[in-house]
Structures are given as C-alpha cells and as structure tokens.
Design a protein around this motif. Structure first.
Motif, mmCIF file in Angstrom:
data_model
loop_
_atom_site.group_PDB
_atom_site.id
_atom_site.type_symbol
_atom_site.label_atom_id
_atom_site.label_comp_id
_atom_site.label_asym_id
_atom_site.label_seq_id
_atom_site.Cartn_x
_atom_site.Cartn_y
_atom_site.Cartn_z
ATOM 1 N N LEU A 38 -53.675 -5.295 -6.605
ATOM 2 C CA LEU A 38 -53.929 -4.703 -7.915
ATOM 3 C C LEU A 38 -52.675 -4.708 -8.779
ATOM 4 C CD1 LEU A 38 -56.204 -1.675 -6.934
ATOM 5 C CD2 LEU A 38 -56.884 -3.669 -8.304
ATOM 6 N N LYS A 39 -51.536 -4.380 -8.184
ATOM 7 C CA LYS A 39 -50.288 -4.366 -8.954
ATOM 8 C C LYS A 39 -49.947 -5.760 -9.470
ATOM 9 C CE LYS A 39 -48.127 -0.377 -6.701
ATOM 10 N NZ LYS A 39 -47.023 0.089 -5.809
ATOM 11 N N GLU A 40 -50.206 -6.787 -8.658
ATOM 12 C CA GLU A 40 -49.912 -8.153 -9.082
ATOM 13 C C GLU A 40 -50.860 -8.605 -10.196
ATOM 14 O OE1 GLU A 40 -50.263 -10.308 -5.447
ATOM 15 O OE2 GLU A 40 -48.151 -9.995 -4.870
ATOM 16 N N GLU A 41 -52.102 -8.133 -10.164
ATOM 17 C CA GLU A 41 -53.107 -8.584 -11.116
ATOM 18 C C GLU A 41 -53.060 -7.843 -12.453
ATOM 19 O OE1 GLU A 41 -55.307 -11.112 -10.884
ATOM 20 O OE2 GLU A 41 -54.339 -11.697 -9.006
ATOM 21 N N VAL A 42 -52.765 -6.537 -12.430
ATOM 22 C CA VAL A 42 -52.845 -5.760 -13.675
ATOM 23 C C VAL A 42 -51.503 -5.178 -14.108
ATOM 24 C CG1 VAL A 42 -55.234 -5.192 -13.119
ATOM 25 C CG2 VAL A 42 -53.457 -3.542 -12.602
ATOM 26 N N GLY A 43 -50.492 -5.280 -13.262
ATOM 27 C CA GLY A 43 -49.146 -4.853 -13.646
ATOM 28 C C GLY A 43 -49.047 -3.387 -13.999
ATOM 29 N N ASP A 44 -48.356 -3.106 -15.100
ATOM 30 C CA ASP A 44 -48.094 -1.722 -15.492
ATOM 31 C C ASP A 44 -49.335 -0.986 -15.979
ATOM 32 O OD1 ASP A 44 -45.439 -2.085 -14.883
ATOM 33 O OD2 ASP A 44 -44.824 -2.519 -16.942
ATOM 34 N N ASP A 45 -50.423 -1.703 -16.200
ATOM 35 C CA ASP A 45 -51.656 -1.027 -16.624
ATOM 36 C C ASP A 45 -52.302 -0.245 -15.483
ATOM 37 O OD1 ASP A 45 -51.474 -1.850 -19.218
ATOM 38 O OD2 ASP A 45 -52.846 -3.545 -19.005
ATOM 39 N N LEU A 46 -51.858 -0.485 -14.237
ATOM 40 C CA LEU A 46 -52.394 0.271 -13.104
ATOM 41 C C LEU A 46 -51.823 1.689 -13.140
ATOM 42 C CD1 LEU A 46 -54.116 0.249 -10.509
ATOM 43 C CD2 LEU A 46 -52.036 -0.384 -9.261
ATOM 44 N N LEU A 47 -52.681 2.646 -13.434
ATOM 45 C CA LEU A 47 -52.251 4.040 -13.567
ATOM 46 C C LEU A 47 -52.198 4.749 -12.229
ATOM 47 C CD1 LEU A 47 -51.605 6.514 -15.378
ATOM 48 C CD2 LEU A 47 -54.082 6.892 -15.541
ATOM 49 N N THR A 48 -53.252 4.613 -11.454
ATOM 50 C CA THR A 48 -53.338 5.264 -10.149
ATOM 51 C C THR A 48 -54.460 4.600 -9.372
ATOM 52 O OG1 THR A 48 -53.501 7.416 -9.026
ATOM 53 C CG2 THR A 48 -54.969 7.047 -10.894
ATOM 54 N N HIS A 49 -54.702 5.060 -8.156
ATOM 55 C CA HIS A 49 -55.785 4.480 -7.363
ATOM 56 C C HIS A 49 -56.376 5.534 -6.450
ATOM 57 C CE1 HIS A 49 -52.462 4.281 -4.447
ATOM 58 N NE2 HIS A 49 -53.398 4.215 -3.505
ATOM 59 N N LEU A 50 -57.620 5.299 -6.077
ATOM 60 C CA LEU A 50 -58.302 6.148 -5.106
ATOM 61 C C LEU A 50 -58.508 5.361 -3.820
ATOM 62 C CD1 LEU A 50 -59.301 7.255 -8.038
ATOM 63 C CD2 LEU A 50 -60.924 8.556 -6.658
#
Length: 323
Positions: free
Chosen positions: A220-232
C-alpha cells in the motif's frame, strides 16, 4: 464535517463507514449516517437486525425535499424548477444537523445510538429507465442546504468505484476516505479518484483495509505513498459482527485507526466559499448540459450571487428559517 467513504466494491467501505459512525456516536458527538450506496447495507453494518428498517428513502421523496428546501427563495418558483444541484440562496431553508425540522423528522431512523438516513434501493420501476444517481439527488440537496460545523459529523457510504464523479456530489465533503485493500484491484480506484479530486482540491486520504502483515502494508505504501493515512488489520471482531455474533471489543490497532480518521477530519478547515463555488460550478454545468432544456428555464438565474451557506446563517435565522 462531511465525510465520504469510497472505494472498490468489496473493499470494506460500508464496514468502515459503520465503524467510524459508531465510534463517533459512542463518544457523544452529533453524527448522522447516510447510506448512499446502490447496495443498501449500512443499516445492517450498524447492527440492525430483523425486518427492513422503516426509514423513508430520500430518493423516493425528492420532490418533497425540493419543496421544503426552496422555502421562500424568489429565484426558485417551484419544486419542478429546482434540480439536484440548485444552490441555496436568500429565502432557502438551511438545515442544522439533526435539527428540529420536517426533513429530519421524516427521514431519520435510529439504529442503536446512530441516526441514519437512506437513499433507497432500486425497484422494478427503475430498471432500464433510471440510474442510481437519481436516487442520490436527495443526498446532494440535503448536503447543499446543510450548515454543519466542527464537532458535527455526517458520514456517507458512497457508491462503489468512480461513480461518484457522475455528479458534483464528490465536492460536497470535507474529507473523503478511500478504502483500499492491499491488491492491484484494491488500489485501482484510488488512481481515478486521486486525479479527479486534485482538479477540484478535494481532500482524499487512503485507508488500508484487511491488512494481514508487513508485506500488505509495504504494498500500500508503494502504491499510494503519502496519501496512505492509516490502515486496519484483519479483524475477527468485524467478522463476528458481520455474522451476527458479539465478540468482545474491537482490536486496539483498529480502534487507533478510527481515532486517526477522526483526527484527520477534525484538522480540516471548513471552507464554505470553496464548497459553494463548486456547487455553483456544477449547477451551471448541469444547466447547460440538460437542465435548461428539460425545465424550459435559464437555471443560471437560480444562483444568488450574494449568498454563501455557512456565512449567511444570521440572515437565514432572522428570516425564520431553520439553521
């Protein structure tokens, strides 16, 4: 503050809409959930069981909603002259979240401690002759006339995919959470939403869902970068709830993720002029594209140049309209 949950079908956006809504309601915050998905499952996700919820759907009462909201606005001579994008002006009825007015009284039902409104499902008369966006007209009108503020929350479970861009509804939110599974299909909608949202300055944050380990998170970090806010993380509590079983408490990591979502919303500034400018822009687009011809009127005249919702509440209050 208006919050939208979007994402690919099956990503878990309805589940996250319900989780955040219950989280906010549990804290004592004023919150309203709206099921704006063609698959109307938010009531069940909030814990409703048994017979179908008796909430009158917004989509079936659009004319009544228009008639109420136009108030005494001289620019709108009738409900028939009003379309889903018609912005409020002087004389329009503005709404307070969960206010004492006929719209909330008619359409809000409670699932536990959560107030809920629904757009309604497709029925046989809709098949082949209507699109689901006609059902969403009530939501767009509601949000267009709502004067909400910090510490108040409207959580909308939106249609899957990029369908939200078929109308200007996507510009009516203070924060849009895009729910993404850690798969290529899971992040595909993100790219569509990101590009459209940037054009209009719409805030979009990605929430990873069903994350099972470091490899998922790294993807997810590689695909969306800084737009990743958090995860469940994968949740046995959620699965038990979906099966109608209660099982202890939501996992600590997932509770933390919900707190992160709320903090992100609370950090947003309410920008009434920009929100209203988008509303006017999409109204004029609709007027030129189809609505002028359908109504036989110049709907650009419905725009009140001296009115901005949220900045004119004192005027509305003096006029006796609910705000």
């Amino acid at each position: 503050m208006r919050i939208a949950f979007v994402g690919k079908g099956g990503s878990g956006k309805t589940t996250l809409s319900a989780l955040l809504t219950r989280h906010l309601a549990g804290s004592g915050a004023p919150v309203l959930a709206i099921d704006g998905d063609i698959n109307q499952h938010l009531a069940e996700a909030l814990g409703h069981t048994g017979a179908a919820l008796d909430a009158p759907p917004l989509g079936a009462h659009v004319r009544d909603i228009k008639e109420y909201l136009r108030g005494t606005n001289p620019r709108i001579p009738s409900a028939e002259a009003m379309i889903k994008t018609t912005p409020p002006g002087h004389g329009s009825r503005l709404l307070r979240l969960l206010g004492d007015d006929e719209l909330h009284a008619r359409h809000v039902r409670h699932v536990g401690d959560v107030p809920l409104m629904v757009t309604g499902e497709f029925d046989e008369s809709d098949l082949g002759v209507a699109c689901y966006h006609s059902k969403l007209s009530g939501v767009e009108l509601y949000l267009g006339h709502l004067v909400d503020g910090p510490g108040e929350y409207v959580v909308v479970d939106m249609t899957a995919g990029a369908d939200a861009f078929a109308s200007g509804l996507f510009t009516r939110f203070d924060m849009t959470f895009l729910v993404a599974e850690p798969t290529r299909k899971g992040v595909s909608v993100y790219r569509q939403y990101r590009d459209h949202a940037r054009e209009f300055g719409v805030r979009v944050a990605v929430v990873g869902n069903k994350v099972t380990g470091e490899d998922d998170l790294l993807f997810l970090k590689e695909e969306v970068g800084d737009d990743l806010l958090t995860h469940l993380v994968h949740s046995s509590w959620i699965r038990a709830a979906e099966q109608g079983r209660e099982q202890g408490e939501l996992e600590a990591h997932n509770v933390h993720a919900l707190n992160v979502l709320r903090e992100a919303v609370d950090a947003c500034d309410k920008d009434w002029p920009t929100t209203h400018r988008h509303a006017v822009d999409f109204h004029l687009r609709n007027a030129r594209a189809w609505a002028d011809d359908r109504t036989g009127a110049d709907l650009a005249t419905q725009v009140d140049p001296d009115f901005v919702p949220g900045q004119d509440t004192a005027t509305a209050r003096r006029a006796g309209h609910p705000v």
